[in-house]
Design a protein around this motif. Structure first.
Motif, mmCIF file in Angstrom:
data_model
loop_
_atom_site.group_PDB
_atom_site.id
_atom_site.type_symbol
_atom_site.label_atom_id
_atom_site.label_comp_id
_atom_site.label_asym_id
_atom_site.label_seq_id
_atom_site.Cartn_x
_atom_site.Cartn_y
_atom_site.Cartn_z
ATOM 1 N N ASP A 1 -1.955 -62.943 9.757
ATOM 2 C CA ASP A 1 -2.812 -64.130 9.685
ATOM 3 C C ASP A 1 -2.751 -64.722 8.276
ATOM 4 N N ALA A 2 -2.208 -65.914 8.178
ATOM 5 C CA ALA A 2 -2.108 -66.556 6.863
ATOM 6 C C ALA A 2 -3.478 -66.813 6.271
ATOM 7 N N SER A 3 -4.482 -67.001 7.132
ATOM 8 C CA SER A 3 -5.826 -67.307 6.639
ATOM 9 C C SER A 3 -6.435 -66.143 5.877
ATOM 10 N N ALA A 4 -5.932 -64.929 6.096
ATOM 11 C CA ALA A 4 -6.515 -63.767 5.428
ATOM 12 C C ALA A 4 -6.100 -63.679 3.969
ATOM 13 N N SER A 5 -4.999 -64.301 3.614
ATOM 14 C CA SER A 5 -4.499 -64.220 2.249
ATOM 15 C C SER A 5 -5.077 -65.339 1.392
ATOM 16 N N ILE A 6 -4.706 -65.347 0.127
ATOM 17 C CA ILE A 6 -5.295 -66.270 -0.849
ATOM 18 C C ILE A 6 -4.189 -67.040 -1.557
ATOM 19 N N VAL A 7 -4.399 -68.325 -1.753
ATOM 20 C CA VAL A 7 -3.501 -69.125 -2.568
ATOM 21 C C VAL A 7 -3.651 -68.670 -4.015
ATOM 22 N N SER A 8 -2.532 -68.375 -4.663
ATOM 23 C CA SER A 8 -2.604 -67.791 -6.002
ATOM 24 C C SER A 8 -3.081 -68.777 -7.061
ATOM 25 N N ASP A 9 -2.777 -70.048 -6.923
ATOM 26 C CA ASP A 9 -3.142 -71.051 -7.923
ATOM 27 C C ASP A 9 -4.662 -71.181 -7.989
ATOM 28 N N ARG B 1 -13.410 -59.599 5.341
ATOM 29 C CA ARG B 1 -14.120 -60.013 6.548
ATOM 30 C C ARG B 1 -13.135 -60.236 7.689
ATOM 31 N N SER B 2 -13.466 -59.720 8.874
ATOM 32 C CA SER B 2 -12.601 -59.942 10.030
ATOM 33 C C SER B 2 -12.526 -61.418 10.390
ATOM 34 N N GLN B 3 -13.564 -62.172 10.089
ATOM 35 C CA GLN B 3 -13.571 -63.600 10.412
ATOM 36 C C GLN B 3 -12.596 -64.393 9.553
ATOM 37 N N ALA B 4 -12.040 -63.769 8.499
ATOM 38 C CA ALA B 4 -11.025 -64.430 7.698
ATOM 39 C C ALA B 4 -9.618 -63.986 8.082
ATOM 40 N N GLY B 5 -9.506 -63.204 9.136
ATOM 41 C CA GLY B 5 -8.189 -62.819 9.613
ATOM 42 C C GLY B 5 -7.786 -61.430 9.161
ATOM 43 N N ASN B 6 -6.636 -60.963 9.664
ATOM 44 C CA ASN B 6 -6.090 -59.644 9.372
ATOM 45 C C ASN B 6 -4.739 -59.825 8.684
ATOM 46 N N VAL B 7 -4.647 -59.341 7.450
ATOM 47 C CA VAL B 7 -3.419 -59.506 6.696
ATOM 48 C C VAL B 7 -2.246 -58.866 7.423
ATOM 49 N N CYS B 8 -2.461 -57.656 7.960
ATOM 50 C CA CYS B 8 -1.357 -56.948 8.601
ATOM 51 C C CYS B 8 -0.942 -57.580 9.918
ATOM 52 N N ALA B 9 -1.816 -58.325 10.532
ATOM 53 C CA ALA B 9 -1.456 -59.018 11.762
ATOM 54 C C ALA B 9 -0.730 -60.317 11.493
ATOM 55 N N SER C 1 -8.836 -70.578 6.039
ATOM 56 C CA SER C 1 -8.454 -71.729 6.858
ATOM 57 C C SER C 1 -8.913 -71.585 8.305
ATOM 58 N N MET C 2 -9.582 -70.482 8.646
ATOM 59 C CA MET C 2 -10.068 -70.278 10.005
ATOM 60 C C MET C 2 -11.383 -71.021 10.214
ATOM 61 N N ALA C 3 -11.526 -71.649 11.366
ATOM 62 C CA ALA C 3 -12.798 -72.286 11.724
ATOM 63 C C ALA C 3 -13.752 -71.190 12.168
ATOM 64 N N SER C 4 -14.551 -70.692 11.254
ATOM 65 C CA SER C 4 -15.361 -69.517 11.554
ATOM 66 C C SER C 4 -16.819 -69.713 11.172
ATOM 67 N N TRP C 5 -17.136 -69.564 9.891
ATOM 68 C CA TRP C 5 -18.523 -69.597 9.449
ATOM 69 C C TRP C 5 -18.745 -70.641 8.370
#
Length: 811
Positions: free
Chosen positions: A312-320, A302-310, A373-377
């Motif tokens: 945006d840390a919010s686009a990635s996932i905590v592995s734990d 989802r674009s609302q979760a950010g762009n990994v290539c840009a 972590s983005m204030a989105s939806w």
């Protein structure tokens, strides 16, 4: 001092259903001289050997619930062979013998409290306090129970007031994750005919899941209160009247709505521009993957979760798997008020039992919709369920070859306040329809709608047992059911509040919907009615004083959904079930071994169909009756007093449930190409213009081929210092699917889980101290897998390793 458990763990016993089943078993003639435990049957107050009941039922006593740290429905599966609990959000679902694994329009294996049906699965989240026992009844039970015992049921029986003596007890449990739980009861006789019992509990615990972005947003926590009051009146020795009122509330953050842990996007190993849920890999992100230098864009996200290539840390996932990175603090509140009435009258060689209940249950859950972590939806659900039910039975208690139970049942959940909705909202002014939105005041989507409705159900049922000889008994039962279902869909939010009135769309209060058209007339209500007959036939034979065999055939039914076009109910779901079993008592009464084989056919299950919308050529997935499941397997339960001090209990389940005919929608795995055309997910098929997975012959979800549970306890006598009992319970599960689709990421691998405890008890049995470790091996166990929009995958997991100490007095 009795150093053995007060009740046998995992021992087959028909407690609440014994009205008709027990009477014909020639109890006096076949009573064993061995030391077989006796138990008081609820409905008839008749003491009988549990080994002579021709029915596969597991019973867990209240003391064993405490010893095994079974505190709610989410922890019960280790005690009942063959049971799996699929847990997500506020909706635990019990799967038993394949029932509940797929496609029913109502609860397949319901939870009962004090013989009363709970109409929503969320009501089963109430904790177990001051419980007498829990019963798990396998297979259809409609000829003796009130409602929807499609694949069996679980019945929670609480302790009742006692007119004999004043009594009280309390316990405090402290543990890791900041656990502090207090609970207690008091029993007060008010003369020799009236007694009052009050039970209460409060539990506070930090979340099992840490939110590294927002500490207030930790998940899997507890903030729970419970109170239950009972008034018992016994005007004569033959008449008792018990009135119960209970209230519980849970305001913890819970587990979100669908699943709590973002996992990633399933991509093809050779081409990351394609979705592959069959044998791909999970790209650990929720956001989009575009604009990456030197590599193609990756599908999904989802674009609302950010762009990994840009970056945006919010686009990635905590592995734990026990950590998340979400901005939004969930809003969650579950609350139930219930009133129960039980009247039991022994008259003219019959037992007349009236059970009635009224429930008022409300649930709201709002969560981070984009899992970042983005204030989105945000999205979530809310609902209200008000219902009433009455169950009346007449059971014979006289001596003779024929014994019977006749019953009438009424259920009504068609209260006008019974409303539910899926909500979606924006926390930012992402476009004009969300004008004015902020994280504190979300703007609800204009297309949100609400629904209301409910069911009225009436039934007449009966079951009789006839002793053909002193060893051979025959049982027959019948049930007639009428169901009346109603549903009404509201206007959208735009239709209710007016298009463009953005200020009216703003939260944090829940939106209000209307159910009238532009002329002020009520929107159409879908109404459907249906009727059905179900049956039970069975025989049991007492080979000798120690071995009994039995066989039965039974059917069950759940009414279909309302068809908007015909105003009738769609085809129902049905179950035709065979069971054969044995009960045995060996080694001079020290070893009890019970077993059953079963074969069930579930038909009319809701499966996926694709309906073309007018002349557009676009097919939309919908759920229609037509799927089927074959279920067969073996169950064994045993209890062995190896010595006076060493006790072993065990349960084994082999379950070979599989889809017979079933289609699963692949919709959320469909991603459009650069031209905007949908791309068929790898492994799916084109079905009537849509994409789906044909599941014929595949294993059904939440039905492991093999589960084995073994518990070992040993009593150390300390003389005047009391006793110490260490207990080790090991549970092996061969693995199962946690999603209906054949997705690689939905596979829960085989695991072995160990629970440990050690309990000290004073000589008089009043004081106890118990230390425990649940999930000592810290297994990561999937309880649910969700495929969100744009192929995003999220998981729900069972509790991690947790430990504590419980200090109890007479409780």
């Amino acid at each position: 001092m009795n150093r053995k458990p007060k009740n046998l763990f995992k021992t087959t016993v028909a407690l609440a259903v014994a009205n008709a089943l027990l009477a014909g078993n020639a109890l006096a003639e076949n009573e064993s001289e061995q030391d077989i435990e006796k138990i008081e049957v609820t409905a008839t107050k008749r003491v009988t050997s549990i080994q002579e009941v021709p029915l596969a039922v597991t019973a867990i006593g209240g003391d064993e619930l405490v010893d095994m740290q079974i505190t709610d429905i989410l922890s019960i599966e280790k005690a009942i062979p063959g049971v799996t609990v699929a847990s997500f959000g506020n909706n635990p679902q019990v799967i038993l013998r394949g029932a509940g694994s797929a496609g029913t329009t109502d609860i397949a294996v319901p939870i009962y409290h004090n013989n009363m049906y709970l109409p929503t699965t969320g009501q089963a989240l109430a904790g177990y306090m001051d419980v007498e026992r829990i019963e798990a009844l396998r297979g259809p039970q409609g000829t003796l129970f009130g409602r929807n015992t499609f694949g069996g049921l679980i019945n929670v029986i609480t302790k009742k007031p006692d007119t004999e003596e004043f009594d009280f007890g309390a316990a405090i449990t402290v543990g890791d994750y900041g656990l502090l739980k207090t609970e207690g009861f008091v029993n007060v006789p008010l003369g020799d005919k009236v007694a009052f019992r009050l039970t209460a509990a409060d539990e506070q615990r930090d979340g099992y899941v840490e939110n590294i972005n927002n500490p207030d947003g930790d998940l899997k926590d507890s903030d729970y209160t419970y109170v239950r009051g009972q008034l018992l009146f016994t005007p004569t020795d033959d008449l008792s009247i018990n009135l119960t009122m209970s209230h519980w509330k849970d305001t913890g953050n819970g587990s979100l709505n669908w699943a709590y842990k973002a996992a990633g996007i399933p991509l093809d190993k050779n081409d990351p521009t394609k979705i592959n849920a069959i044998d791909g890999y999970l790209d650990p992100r929720m956001g989009i993957y575009v604009g990456c230098e030197g590599e193609p864009d990756r599908a999904g996200g989802r674009s609302q979760a950010g762009n990994v290539c840009a970056g945006d840390a919010s686009a990635s996932i905590v592995s734990d798997p026990r950590k998340i990175d979400y901005d939004y603090t969930p809003i969650r509140e579950l609350e139930e008020t219930a009133v129960y009435l039980n009247i039991d009258w022994e008259v003219a060689n019959h037992s007349l039992v009236l059970n009635a209940a009224a429930f008022d249950y409300q649930a709201i859950n709002l969560m981070d919709a984009e899992f970042s972590s983005m204030a989105s939806w945000v999205d979530g659900t809310y609902g209200t369920t008000k219902s009433e039910q009455v169950d009346f039975t007449i059971s014979s208690t006289f001596d003779g070859p024929l014994q019977y139970t006749l019953g009438a049942y009424y259920f009504d959940s068609q209260d006008p306040d019974n409303k539910s909705a899926y909500l979606f909202g924006s926390l930012t002014e992402s476009w004009y329809a969300y004008a004015g939105a902020t994280p504190e005041t979300p703007s609800w989507a204009y297309w949100n709608r609400e629904g209301r409705g409910g069911t009225k159900s009436t039934a007449l049922y009966g079951q009789a047992t006839y002793s053909l000889t002193d060893k051979l008994n025959a049982t027959a039962g019948i049930r007639y059911t009428e169901d009346d279902r109603q549903s009404q869909r509201s206007n959208s939010l735009a239709g209710s509040l007016g298009w463009g009135n953005w200020d009216d769309y703003l939260g944090p209060e829940l939106p209000s919907f209307t159910y009238v058209d532009g002329n002020g007339d009520a929107l159409p209500t879908e109404v459907g009615k249906d009727e059905n007959m179900d049956y039970r036939l069975g025989v049991d034979y007492q080979i000798n004083d120690d071995v009994m065999v039995y066989a039965s055939y039974s059917t069950a039914y759940i009414a279909g959904a309302t068809d908007a076009a015909t105003q009738k109910l769609l085809d129902p779901q049905t179950n035709k079930s065979y069971e054969a079993g044995f009960k045995s008592t060996l080694f001079d009464g020290d070893f009890r071994l019970n077993g059953a084989i079963f074969n069930a056919k579930y038909e009319g299950l809701t499966t996926t169909a694709f309906i073309e919308q007018g002349d557009t050529g676009v097919a939309v997935a919908t759920q229609v009756p037509g799927g089927s499941i074959n279920s067969r397997g073996i169950e064994l339960e045993g209890f062995w007093d190896v010595t006076d001090d060493l006790v072993v209990d065990f349960g084994v389940s082999v379950d070979m449930s599989e889809y017979d005919e079933f289609v699963v929608n692949a919709g959320n795995l469909v991603i459009n190409d650069s031209d905007g055309n949908p791309v068929k997910p790898i492994g799916s098929e084109v079905i009537d213009g849509g994409f789906g997975f044909v599941m014929d012959g595949e294993n059904t979800p939440y039905t492991p081929d093999l589960t084995v549970g073994v518990g070992v306890s040993y009593f150390f006598d300390l003389g005047d210092m009391g006793t110490i009992k260490p207990y080790v319970h090991t549970y092996y599960n061969s693995g199962y699917m946690t999603n209906r689709a054949p997705a690689f990421f939905g596979e829960q691998d085989a695991y072995a889980k160990v629970d440990l405890s050690v309990k000290w008890e004073s000589v008089d049995g009043d004081f106890t101290v118990q230390a425990y470790v649940n999930n000592a091996t810290d297994e990561l166990i999937q309880t649910y897998t969700e495929i969100l929009s744009r192929a995003r995958v999220a998981y729900d997991y069972a509790a991690p390793r947790n430990m504590g100490i419980r200090f109890g007095y007479n409780f």
